[in-house]
Design an enzyme around this catalytic site. Sequence first.
Site, short mmCIF file in Angstrom:
data_model
loop_
_atom_site.label_atom_id
_atom_site.label_comp_id
_atom_site.label_asym_id
_atom_site.label_seq_id
_atom_site.Cartn_x
_atom_site.Cartn_y
_atom_site.Cartn_z
N LYS A 19 21.39 0.81 -16.56
CA LYS A 19 20.29 1.61 -17.20
C LYS A 19 20.20 3.01 -16.75
O LYS A 19 21.26 3.66 -17.07
CB LYS A 19 19.07 1.04 -16.91
CG LYS A 19 18.84 -0.62 -17.62
CD LYS A 19 18.98 -0.71 -18.99
CE LYS A 19 19.12 -1.98 -19.68
NZ LYS A 19 17.92 -3.13 -19.10
N TYR A 31 11.17 -9.17 -17.53
CA TYR A 31 12.44 -9.03 -18.42
C TYR A 31 12.49 -10.64 -19.01
O TYR A 31 12.89 -11.44 -18.15
CB TYR A 31 13.54 -8.38 -17.68
CG TYR A 31 14.72 -8.22 -18.38
CD1 TYR A 31 14.67 -7.40 -19.53
CD2 TYR A 31 16.03 -8.74 -18.24
CE1 TYR A 31 16.05 -7.19 -20.19
CE2 TYR A 31 17.07 -8.74 -18.74
CZ TYR A 31 17.15 -7.69 -19.71
OH TYR A 31 18.27 -7.58 -20.68
N ARG A 72 37.60 -8.79 -4.70
CA ARG A 72 36.22 -9.28 -5.10
C ARG A 72 35.11 -9.02 -3.83
O ARG A 72 33.90 -8.85 -4.30
CB ARG A 72 36.34 -10.81 -5.02
CG ARG A 72 35.24 -11.35 -5.86
CD ARG A 72 35.25 -12.87 -5.96
NE ARG A 72 36.44 -13.51 -5.94
CZ ARG A 72 36.66 -14.33 -4.96
NH1 ARG A 72 36.01 -14.33 -3.96
NH2 ARG A 72 37.84 -14.80 -4.87
C1 LIG Z 1 18.41 -4.42 -18.86
C2 LIG Z 1 17.42 -5.19 -17.77
C3 LIG Z 1 18.18 -5.90 -16.89
C4 LIG Z 1 19.44 -6.48 -17.22
O1 LIG Z 1 20.34 -5.54 -17.10
P1 LIG Z 1 21.95 -5.95 -17.81
O2 LIG Z 1 22.78 -4.90 -17.07
O3 LIG Z 1 21.78 -5.65 -19.27
O4 LIG Z 1 22.28 -7.55 -17.60
C5 LIG Z 1 17.43 -6.51 -16.04
N1 LIG Z 1 16.13 -6.00 -15.83
C6 LIG Z 1 15.60 -5.14 -16.74
C7 LIG Z 1 14.16 -4.66 -16.32
C8 LIG Z 1 16.41 -4.53 -17.57
O5 LIG Z 1 15.64 -3.90 -18.31
#
Ligand SMILES: *Cc1c(COP(=O)(O)O)cnc(C)c1O
Length: 390
Positions: free
Chosen positions: A204, A107, A54
Amino acid sequence: MDEDTRLTHAGSNPQAQNGAVNPPVVRASTVVFPDLASLRAAAAQPFAGFFYGRFGTPTHAALADALNAIAGGAGTVFYPSGLAAVAGVILSQVRAGERILVVDCVYQPTRKFCDSMLRDLGVDTQYFAPDIGADIAALIDDRTRMVFCESPGSLTMEVQDLPAIAQVTRARDVVLAVDNTWATPLHCPVLQLGADVDIQALTKYVGGHADLLSGAAICNKRAWARVQGTAVRLGHCCAADDAWLALRGLRTLGVRLRQHAHNAARLMDWLARQPEVRRILSPAWVDDPGHAMWQRDFRGGNGLFSVELEPQSPEALAAFADGLRYFGLGFSWGGFESLCLPFEPGPARTATDWSKPASYLRFHAGLEGAQDLLADLSAGFARMRQSPRA
Ligand SMILES: *Cc1c(COP(=O)(O)O)cnc(C)c1O
């Protein structure tokens, strides 16, 4: 060192892994020790070596080294998703009775976290207009612990004046956290601009292939201990396989972002000339109100932008969306593929007015050939024009 060179070599140590260029995926829960003295020494300093899964494995350490080098961070903490990173960073700094200031274009799941769980824990959230700049000072009182920015906002793309905000947060001993998922530390070094934490949904652009979920908080010295301590208490970590995929994605981040930005520029050029399009929402777009600040603080663009349209009927929007060939309809972004998402900013905003009748589409320009994407959009606009108006 050039940014692309750093991206290629950061956190890389082939000789430590029998010469293999990339680190192995070290999947582990238990780590065993040769004797009791070494077990006790490891438990006393769980992050110094390899203690328990962890707390991270050598795969995580390689990714953390790379992210720290690119962002100028003192330490990186991993989470199972980007949203977990957002929640973990906020929880690390605020206690019941305290306040947090959050940008209005944040977000939406971040906003929902603040308006539900954080509120129930006794922490107040106040939203501020993205163009607030140094006037953020007027909102800070002695209960304020954190300012949370997302620049640009990932739906409506407002850039925030991070250096001006950071000057205030530094002077008032308030932590500045920035969700920097849009730009990544490669294109916006928010820690250098004065932020304390650079939050990344590795899901992303860092991952880049729509095949992993993971988050990171890249911290300066000031924020690191509390962010890391909270992650330990909450049991936050990410899978070694996802850390490995994120590191693999990171190596090509620069070249991918350039191609995404190139395609997005072609699409924005075309969209701006369509009579239904009122304006392009992207700091990389020359007429955008955030363009000058983007040129000052960012090193490049990417594939994610939005457009504001004359109000379209639900049927017209469906006619546009349903026949798209290359643009997928779906959430998230940052993978190699193009995406389209209709959205309504109005209902989630409290500090800025988005009530003017309009329709909005967010696009993610993927790595396809721009000609094919333009043909897809062009056919979509033709379908939208033929559709009956509400
Ligand atoms: C997608 C996104 C998140 C969250 O990411 P996840 O891995 O889907 O939980 C947070 N902030 C922004 C700006 C995002 O586009």
